[in-house]
Motif scaffolding. Structure first.
Motif, PDB file in Angstrom:
ATOM      1  N   UNK A   1      51.846  25.202  53.035  1.00 58.15           N
ATOM      2  CA  UNK A   1      52.756  24.480  53.919  1.00 58.15           C
ATOM      3  C   UNK A   1      53.598  23.485  53.136  1.00 58.15           C
ATOM      4  N   UNK A   2      54.610  22.955  53.784  1.00 57.28           N
ATOM      5  CA  UNK A   2      55.487  21.943  53.197  1.00 57.28           C
ATOM      6  C   UNK A   2      55.292  20.653  53.972  1.00 57.28           C
ATOM      7  N   UNK A   3      54.961  19.571  53.276  1.00 55.39           N
ATOM      8  CA  UNK A   3      54.801  18.271  53.915  1.00 55.39           C
ATOM      9  C   UNK A   3      55.953  17.365  53.518  1.00 55.39           C
ATOM     10  N   UNK A   4      56.112  16.283  54.232  1.00 57.36           N
ATOM     11  CA  UNK A   4      57.239  15.375  53.991  1.00 57.36           C
ATOM     12  C   UNK A   4      57.179  14.769  52.589  1.00 57.36           C
ATOM     13  N   UNK A   5      55.966  14.626  52.035  1.00 61.82           N
ATOM     14  CA  UNK A   5      55.848  14.010  50.706  1.00 61.82           C
ATOM     15  C   UNK A   5      56.435  14.893  49.606  1.00 61.82           C
ATOM     16  N   UNK A   6      56.584  16.198  49.879  1.00 62.91           N
ATOM     17  CA  UNK A   6      57.126  17.108  48.867  1.00 62.91           C
ATOM     18  C   UNK A   6      58.636  17.275  48.977  1.00 62.91           C
ATOM     19  N   UNK A   7      59.259  16.585  49.902  1.00 62.37           N
ATOM     20  CA  UNK A   7      60.698  16.719  50.137  1.00 62.37           C
ATOM     21  C   UNK A   7      61.442  15.579  49.461  1.00 62.37           C
ATOM     22  N   UNK A   8      62.506  15.926  48.749  1.00 64.94           N
ATOM     23  CA  UNK A   8      63.355  14.908  48.138  1.00 64.94           C
ATOM     24  C   UNK A   8      64.316  14.385  49.191  1.00 64.94           C
ATOM     25  N   UNK A   9      64.104  13.149  49.609  1.00 68.56           N
ATOM     26  CA  UNK A   9      64.923  12.559  50.662  1.00 68.56           C
ATOM     27  C   UNK A   9      66.171  11.911  50.070  1.00 68.56           C
ATOM     28  N   UNK A  10      67.228  11.809  50.864  1.00 66.22           N
ATOM     29  CA  UNK A  10      68.440  11.125  50.390  1.00 66.22           C
ATOM     30  C   UNK A  10      68.132   9.685  50.004  1.00 66.22           C
ATOM     31  N   UNK A  11      68.899   9.149  49.089  1.00 62.92           N
ATOM     32  CA  UNK A  11      68.678   7.779  48.632  1.00 62.92           C
ATOM     33  C   UNK A  11      68.785   6.814  49.803  1.00 62.92           C
ATOM     34  N   UNK A  12      67.812   5.937  49.906  1.00 61.61           N
ATOM     35  CA  UNK A  12      67.816   4.937  50.964  1.00 61.61           C
ATOM     36  C   UNK A  12      67.191   5.397  52.261  1.00 61.61           C
TER      37      UNK A  12
END
Length: 219
Positions: A160-171
């Motif tokens: 699965x994919x969790x939020x911790x593995x996602x590169x979020x936009x700066x800020x």
């Protein structure tokens, strides 16, 4: 930057107080106010039917709008309160806040998937389930992303994919502190059914191997 920010058309309300608000409701409008920023509060009226439709669609208070009022510059706003009739539960007044580019707000951002064509799990017949097609993030009003991207190119069946593995936009950061699942790859239904049958057969064999307990009658 965000894609298309929905327009919200309103009319400037002449007069203030309960009398003007009651007249607006008789005219099929919902009174409201736009406040914040370096500008004086602006009394407005919104068409009742259009507002009710948007409220019923959901997430009205977490949607960024481009407010258009004749005679005034367009401004980005977010709803801060919707007052409702205590009996009919229909909107009677709406408060909007003007946003500066540096204002932090909560918005639902859409999720896009990358790597489906090379994912080993999907090549084996796995099924991709997008558990959260949108993720609520804290973002800056002047730098709202179109979407966030999850990568499934290396996922196997059961991963699965969790939020911790996602590169979020700066800020940007999630509104939920815990690490939550956004998507997963599960086994195809045929394979799951076969596994269930195997487990059932195993249970039957195990039960057959258990020796019967002889019961004796007490004298």
């Amino acid at each position: 930057m965000a894609g298309e920010i929905p327009d919200l058309e309103a009319l400037e309300r002449t007069g203030t107080g309960k009398g003007a608000a009651r007249q607006a409701r008789r005219d099929g409008m919902v009174p409201g106010i736009v406040f914040g920023g370096d500008t004086d509060p602006l009394p407005i009226n919104l068409p009742f039917n259009k507002l009710l439709k948007m409220l019923r669609a959901g997430r009205f208070k977490s949607t960024l709008f481009n407010m258009k009022v004749d005679g005034h510059d367009d401004v980005r706003v977010i709803c801060r309160d919707v007052q409702r009739d205590v009996v009919k539960d229909l909107p009677t007044h709406v408060d909007f806040m003007r946003l500066k580019r540096t204002t932090k707000i909560n918005l639902f951002i859409g999720v896009e998937v990358d790597g489906e064509e090379v994912s080993p799990g999907l090549k084996k017949g796995g099924v991709l389930t997008l558990i959260r097609p949108e993720v609520e993030l804290v973002v800056t009003a002047g730098d709202i992303p179109d979407h966030i991207t999850i990568d499934v190119s290396e996922l196997e069946i059961g991963d699965n994919v969790t939020i911790s593995s996602v590169k979020l936009p700066e800020g940007a950061k999630p509104t939920i502190d815990r690490d939550f699942v956004i998507a997963n790859i599960s086994a195809p239904s045929g394979l799951r059914a076969a596994d269930d049958e195997d487990e059932a057969e195993t249970e039957e064999v195990d039960a057959a191997d258990v020796p019967a307990v002889e019961q004796t009658e007490e004298a």
